[in-house]
Design an enzyme around this catalytic site. Structure first.
Site, mmCIF file in Angstrom:
data_model
loop_
_atom_site.group_PDB
_atom_site.id
_atom_site.type_symbol
_atom_site.label_atom_id
_atom_site.label_comp_id
_atom_site.label_asym_id
_atom_site.label_seq_id
_atom_site.Cartn_x
_atom_site.Cartn_y
_atom_site.Cartn_z
ATOM 1 N N GLU A 19 37.837 -18.556 -27.675
ATOM 2 C CA GLU A 19 37.212 -17.251 -27.845
ATOM 3 C C GLU A 19 35.993 -17.057 -26.944
ATOM 4 O O GLU A 19 35.181 -16.152 -27.163
ATOM 5 C CB GLU A 19 36.839 -17.064 -29.313
ATOM 6 C CG GLU A 19 38.052 -17.079 -30.227
ATOM 7 C CD GLU A 19 37.676 -17.137 -31.690
ATOM 8 O OE1 GLU A 19 37.492 -16.068 -32.294
ATOM 9 O OE2 GLU A 19 37.565 -18.245 -32.229
ATOM 10 N N SER A 57 40.404 -15.476 -33.853
ATOM 11 C CA SER A 57 41.000 -14.460 -32.985
ATOM 12 C C SER A 57 42.513 -14.601 -32.885
ATOM 13 O O SER A 57 43.114 -14.282 -31.869
ATOM 14 C CB SER A 57 40.368 -14.491 -31.580
ATOM 15 O OG SER A 57 39.039 -14.044 -31.639
ATOM 16 N N SER A 68 33.936 -3.792 -32.884
ATOM 17 C CA SER A 68 34.563 -4.720 -33.813
ATOM 18 C C SER A 68 34.467 -4.173 -35.234
ATOM 19 O O SER A 68 33.591 -3.366 -35.556
ATOM 20 C CB SER A 68 33.889 -6.092 -33.740
ATOM 21 O OG SER A 68 34.013 -6.655 -32.454
#
Length: 374
Positions: free
Chosen positions: A20, A201, A342
């Site tokens: 990530e 993720s 997000s």
């Protein structure tokens, strides 16, 4: 002599050695751009994929996520903590000789904008505790237990918080007791989802529709993490809730619920590509279209989950809302995605807290908490 208040010196640490890495870089750019230069003096520190600490980027525009290739570049310098004297001083040294090049000075607080291994798993949190530097987010235990999907379920179950059926297979068990693992998985309802236990993720996740597909999926997940969790697929919706710690003895706070809605052709599951690269097939529904009674049940359960792990700062709690109306915890994220787009900050924005205000609040909570046993 000036009466101007002293600025808070904050170190943003980003990058890291997990998969990530590029998301962390983009997050650092967003947080950096949000910080009021009249209130904060920012020290930027980057961690390369090989684990070396180097001086970070100071221009947030250069940290934007254009693709999944954003990466901390090589440097002839390293960043180190001055050992021993408790000064919290950060030094820049030459990579080849170790000689001090300059001092970055002491910092008041660290915001570790790191995802995955060596970022949200308690390791850097432990380092900062030892260095006596306050930091944003959860402490060592909550970070470590929350990062490990196997231990996460153990904590949730012990607190009486429901989770879906699952099987754990670390590399040793998979090598020596494969038949037993396969037998355990055969008792779950398919499809199942095979996940690296300590990755985020959606890296390394596979949907498995038949038992014949299991071995390939486990081997794929083991490429990311030697510990794998195999979870029974749950028919229903995935709902998320953003949680913030309270000041002092004030209660934990839960924001609005959110839901990531995929287009019909992309509905297999919400993977890395959907989250960060090919986002055209998804939209975020905030607040989620959930009835008022279920909303309050979920928000209360999110707070219970935060408190069960003794989390601090921020956590995102992800639910399954089954077709029968049951609520199960899917997972917690102690360092959730934190770009302005997000889900975590979007849920708080819907609750009336802007991105910049949310960053300020997290820094305030970290400074109030301090370090050490508390």
């Amino acid at each position: 002599m000036t009466n101007e208040p002293q600025k808070i010196r904050i170190a943003l640490i980003y990058g890291g050695s997990s998969g990530e890495h590029p998301i962390s870089c983009a997050t650092a750019g967003a947080v950096m751009a949000s910080l009021d230069s009249q209130r904060y003096d920012v020290v930027s520190i980057a961690i390369r994929k090989d684990g070396t600490w180097v001086p970070g980027e100071t221009d947030p525009e250069k940290l934007q996520l254009n693709s999944a290739s954003t990466e901390v570049p090589p440097s002839d310098e390293r960043v180190v903590l001055a050992p021993g004297d408790g000064s919290q001083e950060l030094m820049v040294v030459a990579a080849d000789s170790g000689e001090v090049v300059r001092s970055l000075g002491a910092v008041d607080v660290v915001f570790p904008l790191l995802h995955g291994a060596f970022g949200e798993d308690g390791t850097i949190q432990g380092l900062l505790e030892m260095a006596n530097i306050p930091y944003v987010g959860c402490g060592v235990f909550a970070s470590a237990a929350g990062m490990d999907k196997g231990f996460m379920k153990v904590v949730l179950e012990s607190a009486g918080i429901p989770v879906g059926p699952y099987v754990v297979a670390n590399r040793r068990r998979w090598s020596t007791q494969r038949a037993a693992v396969i037998d355990d998985v055969s008792k779950l309802q398919f499809p199942v989802f095979v996940k690296p236990a300590r990755a985020g993720s959606s890296l390394g996740i596979s949907r498995v529709d038949t038992l014949d597909e299991l071995e390939i999926a486990v081997e794929r997940a083991h490429e990311v993490d030697p510990k794998v969790v195999i979870e029974q697929g749950i028919s229903g919706r995935e709902i998320e809730c953003a949680v913030l710690g309270g000041h002092g003895d004030e209660p934990t706070r839960a924001a609005m619920l959110g839901e990531v809605v995929l287009s019909q052709q992309d509905a297999a599951f919400y993977d890395f590509e959907h989250k960060y690269v090919d986002t055209a097939g998804l939209r975020m529904q905030v607040p989620a279209e959930v009835d008022a009674h279920t909303t309050e049940r979920m928000r209360e359960m999110a707070v219970r989950t935060f408190d069960a792990f003794e989390c601090e700062g921020l956590t995102r709690v992800d639910f399954f809302l089954t077709n029968d109306g049951d609520i199960l915890i899917n997972e917690i994220n102690t360092m959730p995605g934190f770009t302005p787009f997000s889900m975590y900050p979007v849920m708080w924005e819907e609750a009336g807290l802007s991105y910049a205000e949310l960053v300020d609040e997290l820094i305030s909570l970290a400074l109030e908490r301090g370090t050490g046993l508390h």
